[in-house]
Design an enzyme around this catalytic site. Structure first.
Site, mmCIF file in Angstrom:
data_model
loop_
_atom_site.group_PDB
_atom_site.id
_atom_site.type_symbol
_atom_site.label_atom_id
_atom_site.label_comp_id
_atom_site.label_asym_id
_atom_site.label_seq_id
_atom_site.Cartn_x
_atom_site.Cartn_y
_atom_site.Cartn_z
ATOM 1 N N ASP A 22 34.597 -8.697 -14.986
ATOM 2 C CA ASP A 22 33.951 -8.087 -15.750
ATOM 3 C C ASP A 22 33.964 -6.209 -16.510
ATOM 4 O OD1 ASP A 22 31.572 -9.857 -14.963
ATOM 5 O OD2 ASP A 22 31.311 -9.717 -13.342
ATOM 6 N N GLU B 118 22.127 6.963 -21.840
ATOM 7 C CA GLU B 118 22.394 6.892 -23.702
ATOM 8 C C GLU B 118 22.042 8.364 -24.116
ATOM 9 O OE1 GLU B 118 21.168 4.306 -22.390
ATOM 10 O OE2 GLU B 118 22.370 2.836 -22.893
ATOM 11 N N ALA C 107 9.659 -0.942 -25.391
ATOM 12 C CA ALA C 107 10.223 -2.192 -24.639
ATOM 13 C C ALA C 107 9.428 -2.325 -26.542
ATOM 14 C CB ALA C 107 9.262 -2.854 -24.434
ATOM 15 N N GLN C 108 7.674 -2.439 -27.561
ATOM 16 C CA GLN C 108 7.861 -2.648 -28.380
ATOM 17 C C GLN C 108 8.138 -1.957 -29.058
ATOM 18 O OE1 GLN C 108 5.308 -2.090 -26.124
ATOM 19 N NE2 GLN C 108 5.620 -4.880 -25.913
ATOM 20 N N THR C 109 8.747 -0.320 -29.258
ATOM 21 C CA THR C 109 8.225 0.065 -30.976
ATOM 22 C C THR C 109 9.835 0.488 -30.617
ATOM 23 O OG1 THR C 109 8.669 2.549 -29.080
ATOM 24 C CG2 THR C 109 6.666 1.970 -30.472
ATOM 25 N N MET D 184 11.771 2.952 -29.688
ATOM 26 C CA MET D 184 12.342 4.149 -30.099
ATOM 27 C C MET D 184 12.022 5.094 -29.253
ATOM 28 S SD MET D 184 11.121 4.073 -34.334
ATOM 29 C CE MET D 184 9.338 4.149 -33.661
ATOM 30 N N SER D 185 12.574 6.534 -29.153
ATOM 31 C CA SER D 185 12.138 7.905 -28.703
ATOM 32 C C SER D 185 12.836 8.802 -29.239
ATOM 33 C CB SER D 185 12.921 7.514 -27.143
ATOM 34 O OG SER D 185 14.220 7.763 -27.537
ATOM 35 N N ASP E 150 28.918 -10.924 -7.664
ATOM 36 C CA ASP E 150 27.625 -10.880 -6.401
ATOM 37 C C ASP E 150 26.524 -11.475 -6.910
ATOM 38 O OD1 ASP E 150 27.195 -9.326 -9.240
ATOM 39 O OD2 ASP E 150 27.006 -7.459 -8.326
#
Lengths: 701, 554
Positions: free
Chosen positions: A318, A359, A393-395, A397-398, A536
């Site tokens: 994997d 990240e 999840a909608q935008t 972006m951060s 697993d």
């Protein structure tokens, strides 16, 4: 493309550090004291019903009994007694080798047994519950465990979530989370619930639980001979018959030559010729091979699987967690035209300061690395009054709002839309940059800034998969061993290809579903290849069962553990590589000691044949090239050497022959030189030395 | 030119001739055994024996056909000898005694050609040409068929089918043995070997008195005798007889015929398994042993020890002056390393070591290059053993030509390993332990023992040569040697065909760099060592009390 982390939690970091390629597959230190402690077991194994399983050693036992009777009939014959004594020692040493190998496992089994104390289970009955002994549980029973309870049997969590201490099995003291549903539902009997409450459905009968099987495996009680071991045993048995023939038919020839031999001498000759060295060590080698796996916290459900590991020609790995570290990391800042890299880095860093995802942290780390701590234009430590914009999840972006400046980073489309919404300009080359990064297999992360000059895109952060250190060398090593590595990933083909190239795997399977994986295994097997894989999840179970070597992670579901033929208690997928090495080492040790054992016979002939027949045909004394003192000392020296070499080789049998990954030819040349040529020469020296010693004994020399 | 140099040049010429023939013949045989076409003559034969030439056989069926054919062969040959006195074309010779007839029938059907009779004094042209020569062809073709079946076992995948025995038998005879024999016989006639049905001539001798010379179809029988690694001479003196082997050139040609098919079969093997390199590796193994043995033989026979040897230029006792030490040594090694057993000199008269070399050559199992077919399958079985041990040392379950060597394969190979030592040592021990067989020895001491050891070695390995000096035409020797020949031939064939079947059923495993490469010189070396050590260890005590004791004494 999502910049989210792979939703599956990455497996724990491997406990074993990357070993340099040359290092031998170690097996712990050999403790000479074990020889003494195992002596009682060795004596117990003299039972003919046990000995008969090894045809070679059974012949030695028979010979020992025979010479004892003969010596007893002629008690004044010191030479006869000496031979008899050493024949018994030969038998004993063989048993000792096995006993020592088993003894090492027994200590481990003791630890496990302590975990299997009699527990009281709280069985769910309708709405209430009753207390029953753990041994009375049946498959399908539901039991409740709360903080402080010991899990009464193997099962799956069907309700709730709890932290569990699995140190009894894995030796790892950090608790793990077990929850209903998903791939982390399996609990093992004997482990301890540390917090919360769970309901567990029992999946195994008492006495057949994981821990019971482990004990059996570790102790060697459940050990069955592997096909290769059986084949070798057959070859050894046939060689034994050949030598039995050679010795039995020798008497009429000797009578004709006028040199009738005593039964004691003939027995001594026989025992020297039959392959006692490998015959004595064969089962110890097998047990030690399993033991080496256990020491690496891998449980093989059968010796067959260990052997198959040596034969594996395709390795499915994997990507995430095995080849790459779990997450993508920032690798470069690529500014659009008119923006400096430093500006971009500063903005990106600012937007990521509060971002706790791997990240995000990697963006800060990269900026710090390039422009010093807190580096980058427009940056200034952790600013007060900043308003953090979390990722949703909608935008997609951060970012951060600070002093009228708004910085955003995120998926290309979302950030572009954000800039356009604010009437800003999207640099011409922004799309091209992002595409180039995507084509290279990376993930582009657009960074945009809105300040007094309006909204605009600054550039792109290049996120990429980071291949674990040393993987390239490992795959190169595997390639030299003739093993093809295939990377399995859910990524798109572009990303997969880039990572595959960087890691140096031979092939990859992108956007892989469990069905794809299964099909790949079947395809490889149809070509006659043996396939190994780790897994697993429950959806891995069919593939694990189909693979020739299926290593289930201990953190996985019980379905996965049931399907695989090995379980890795550390849940470290890279260990597959080590398992392959252990399998190979096991086979090499067998082959090397067989070669050594057979090559030894040449010298023994040169010792014994002149001793037997130089009286009748003086010309045969020319064969006595070792110039051994007397016929008696020559024969006795050969017998003594034959016995002692077993003890000398016990550590080698237990540790395994030194193994370096190399092509078959190089490996054969090395082992042939060491154990073939060495096996030819060593006994000449050994027998001569023993003869020098014992020729001082009156009546022998 | 010194005799040694002459010998080396002969050896060189021999190797060159074999090298020239290697590819064309090997490739031809590969085509013969893979082609789907039937010649018209072959169709007639199939119709006559009622065989379906295109039916594939699994190993038990293949084995049944081999055994049935051989049983019929033994019975016919036995009956023919027993009835000789009543049949025409017998030159007035009597019928053969039952024990000798059994021995001879077993001997020729098993490709051994041990002869406890003197050809010119016992067998007429009918038995010689109509019985013995026929078996020379058939037994050779059977050996080749079994070898090809084993090769198919390696070459085929996931099928139990090994080909059709009748097709293999007929094609081997019609397309390989017959044409070469015809050419071979013509060459021998050109060299001066006789080919007639002239019967017995009484010839006056130069010094007075009379001598009887027999004629016969000698050259034709000689050709197949060598080509089919049979070895049964028309005359008692075998290839030492000038009618059979008149000149040094015919001598070299006969050695060439002996080695021709066994060596070329390695090419066939390589072709059919899809890798000629694998064939070269097997050839290299055979060549290494053969050259080593020839060199040793020349060394011990040329070694000048004592005044008599000094004058003769080597151990010339029992050797023909027209062949000399070199021509005899080359022949002796070739005949004992194959299952031929033809002799152009008397192995009993060789030096102690020389006699030992001929014996050890047979004890290796006659695999370097061995009998037609039997050499290849014997060598492949040894390769399986070598691969098993060496293969483990590279850290994989051993595999050879893509086939795993597992429990069943090792079981069969290990049994194969047991058959001949059990026969040789068991029967020699019985002969030594019983009161009467020893009376056949005509020498005392180690040499007398060598005579008996040689006889059983020769019979169980289907060689057929004898350590002259043993009076072997006794009921004991006729019977036990006959049994040794039959078991020594057919037990291995049973095991080889079973092995072939088990291999053909397997799926082929592709080779990787982790696979033991069996086409490299290193593996050939391992194979040579395995063969020498396994055989050496088995026979060392027996050899020590015979040829070694004798050789070390001089």
């Amino acid at each position: 493309m999502s910049t989210l982390t792979d939703p599956r939690t990455p497996p724990q970091a491997p406990r074993t550090a990357h070993r340099p390629a040359e290092e031998r597959v170690g097996a712990g230190v050999f403790d000479p004291g074990l020889l003494v402690r195992s002596l009682p077991d060795a004596v117990r194994k003299l039972d003919p019903r046990v000995m008969v399983k090894s045809p070679v050693m059974f012949v030695v036992l028979t010979g020992s009994v025979l010479t004892t009777v003969l010596a007893a009939l002629d008690p004044g014959d010191g030479f006869g007694w000496a031979i008899t004594g050493w024949l018994w020692l030969t038998t004993l040493f063989a048993n000792l080798a096995e006993a020592v190998a088993e003894g090492r496992g027994r200590a481990q089994a003791e630890t496990l047994r302590r975990a299997r104390t009699d527990t009281v289970a709280r069985r769910v009955l309708g709405s209430g519950e009753e207390r029953v002994a753990g041994t009375e549980l049946r498959v399908g029973d539901l039991v409740v465990c709360e903080a402080g309870d010991t899990v009464p049997g193997d099962g799956d969590v069907v309700e709730g979530v709890a932290s569990v201490d699995e140190s009894a099995i894995t030796g790892e003291s950090a608790p793990v989370i077990r929850e209903s549903g998903g791939d982390r539902s399996a609990v093992t009997g004997g482990t301890k619930v540390l917090s919360d409450r769970v309901v567990i459905r029992i999946t195994t009968k008492p006495g057949e639980t994981f821990i019971d099987r482990m004990i059996g495996l570790v102790e060697g009680a459940a050990r069955q001979r592997t096909p290769n071991e059986i084949a070798l045993n057959i070859l050894l048995a046939s060689l034994t018959i050949v030598f039995l023939l050679a010795v039995v038919t020798l008497q009429p020839f000797a009578v004709y030559a006028g040199a009738e031999q005593s039964m004691i001498v003939l027995t001594a000759l026989l025992v020297c010729l039959i392959p006692t060295t490998i015959g004595a060590l064969l089962s110890a080698i097998g047990i030690a091979g399993m033991d080496r796996l256990v020491q690496r916290n891998v449980l093989a459900m059968s010796g067959r699987a260990v052997e198959a590991a040596g034969d594996v020609s395709t390795l499915l790995l994997d990507k995430t967690g095995t080849i790459t570290v779990g997450n993508r990391q920032a690798a470069a800042f690529v500014p659009v035209a008119g923006v400096t890299e430093e500006e971009l880095a500063g903005a990106a860093r600012l937007s990521s300061l509060a971002d706790e995802t791997p990240e995000g942290r990697s963006v800060v780390a990269l900026a710090d690395e390039l422009y010093g701590p807190g580096g980058g234009a427009g940056a200034g430590g952790a600013p007060a009054g900043a308003e953090w914009v979390p990722f949703t999840a909608q935008t997609r972006m951060s970012g951060v709002d600070l002093d009228g400046r708004r910085v955003r980073k995120g998926a290309a489309r979302s950030v572009t839309a954000w800039v356009k919404d604010r009437g800003g300009s999207v640099a011409q080359d922004a799309d091209a940059l992002a595409d180039r990064i995507a084509e290279a297999g990376g993930t582009p992360l657009l960074v945009a800034l809105e300040d007094v000059h309006g909204a605009r895109v600054l550039g792109v952060v290049h996120l990429k998969d980071v291949v674990k250190e040393g993987m390239r060398e490992r795959f190169g090593e595997l390639r030299r061993m003739g093993i093809r590595t295939v990377m399995i990933t859910g990524d798109n083909p572009l990303t997969a290809k880039a990572v595959a190239e960087e890691a140096g795997v031979d092939d990859f399977l992108a956007e892989a579903t469990p069905e794809d994986k299964m099909a790949l295994i079947k395809r490889e097997q149809a070509g006659g290849k043996l396939v190994a894989m780790t897994g697993d999840g429950t959806n891995d179970a069919p593939a694990l069962a189909q693979a020739d070597v299926g290593v289930a992670m201990n953190t996985g579901t019980s379905a996965a553990k049931e399907a695989g033929n090995m379980v890795d208690l550390d849940s470290d997928p890279t260990k597959l590589i080590e398992i392959v090495r252990i399998g190979k080492q096991l086979l090499i040790t067998r082959g090397a000691l067989t070669t050594f054992s057979i090559a030894n016979d040449v010298a023994k002939y040169f010792a014994i044949i002149p001793a037997m027949f130089a009286v009748a045909y003086p010309s045969l004394d020319r064969l006595n090239i070792m110039r051994l003192a007397s016929p008696e000392s020559a024969i006795l020296s050969a017998v003594v050497f034959n016995a002692l070499i077993i003890v000398v080789l016990v550590p080698l049998a237990l540790k395994g022959v030194r193994y370096r990954p190399a092509g078959a030819d190089a490996m054969l040349r090395r082992n042939l030189g060491r154990y073939g040529i060495g096996g030819l020469i060593a006994p000449f020296i050994g027998i001569k030395l023993i003869d020098l010693l014992i020729s001082h004994i009156p009546g022998i020399g | 030119m010194s005799p040694l140099l002459a010998g080396l040049l002969q050896l060189l010429a021999l190797v060159a001739a074999l090298a020239l023939a290697y590819r064309p013949l090997g490739d031809h045989m590969a085509r013969v055994y893979t082609s789907t076409r039937h010649l018209r003559a072959e169709r007639w034969i199939y119709r006559a024996i009622g065989a379906d030439p295109s039916a594939e056989m699994r190993w038990p069926a293949y084995l049944r056909a081999v055994l049935a054919l051989s049983l019929v062969g033994v019975l016919l040959l036995y009956a023919l000898q027993r009835a000789q006195g009543a049949l025409p074309g017998s030159l007035g010779f009597h019928s053969i005694d039952p024990d000798q007839a059994f021995n001879t029938a077993a001997s020729f059907v098993t490709n051994t050609n041990w002869q406890s009779y003197a050809g010119e004094q016992a067998m007429g042209p009918l038995v010689q040409t109509g019985g013995l020569a026929v078996q020379n062809f058939v037994s050779a073709a059977v050996g080749m068929a079994v070898a090809i079946a084993l090769v198919r076992g390696f070459a085929r995948s996931r099928t139990g089918e090994l080909g059709n025995f009748w097709t293999d038998l007929v094609r081997g005879t019609v397309r390989v043995l017959l044409p070469i024999s015809v050419v071979g016989a013509l060459v021998l006639v050109a060299c001066g070997a006789i080919q007639n049905f002239a019967g017995v001539h009484a010839v006056g001798q130069f010094m007075g008195g009379a001598q009887q010379w027999s004629g016969g179809a000698v050259a034709s029988q000689e050709a197949i005798k060598e080509l089919g690694t049979n070895g049964g001479g028309y005359f008692n003196a075998n290839s030492a007889h000038p009618f059979e082997n008149p000149t040094p050139l015919s001598n070299l040609f006969e050695v060439f015929l002996i080695l021709l098919i066994p060596t070329a079969l390695t090419r066939t093997f390589g072709r059919m398994t899809g890798s000629v390199k694998q064939g070269y590796a097997i050839l290299a193994t055979m060549a290494a042993i053969w050259l080593g043995f020839t060199a040793l033989m020349m060394w011990t026979e040329f070694a000048h020890r004592g005044p008599a040897f000094e004058i003769a230029g080597g151990a010339m006792e029992g050797k023909e002056t027209r062949f000399g030490v070199a021509g005899s040594s080359i022949f002796a090694v070739a005949t004992t390393l194959t299952s031929t057993g033809a002799v152009n000199s008397f192995h009993s008269s060789y030096t102690g070591f020389g006699g030992g070399i001929t014996m050890l050559g047979m004890q290796l199992g006659e695999i370097a290059p061995g009998g037609v077919g039997s050499g290849l399958y014997g060598m492949l079985v040894m390769a399986v053993i070598a691969v098993f041990i060496a293969g483990l040392m590279v850290g994989r379950t051993p595999e050879y030509l893509g086939k795993k060597i597992g429990v069943r394969q090792i079981k069969l190979a290990a049994c194969y390993l047991l058959v001949t030592p059990a026969l040789v040592l068991g029967l020699t021990a019985a002969a030594m332990a019983l009161p009467t067989p020893g009376d056949s020895m005509t020498n005392a001491g180690p040499h007398g023992f060598s005579e008996i050891l040689y006889a059983y070695t020769s019979a169980a390995n289907n060689n057929g040569s004898a350590f002259a000096g043993l009076a072997a035409d006794t009921p004991w020797f006729n019977t036990t040697l006959g049994i040794a020949m039959l078991l020594g031939r057919f037990l291995p064939i049973v095991l080889v065909l079973a092995l072939a079947g088990s291999l053909a059923e397997q799926r082929s495993v592709p080779a990787t760099t982790g696979t033991l490469s069996t086409q490299k010189p290193l593996f050939s070396g391992v194979l040579v060592a395995t063969i020498l050590i396994v055989t050496g260890l088995t026979y060392f005590p027996a050899l020590a009390l015979g040829p070694l004791a004798e050789g070390l004494a001089s």
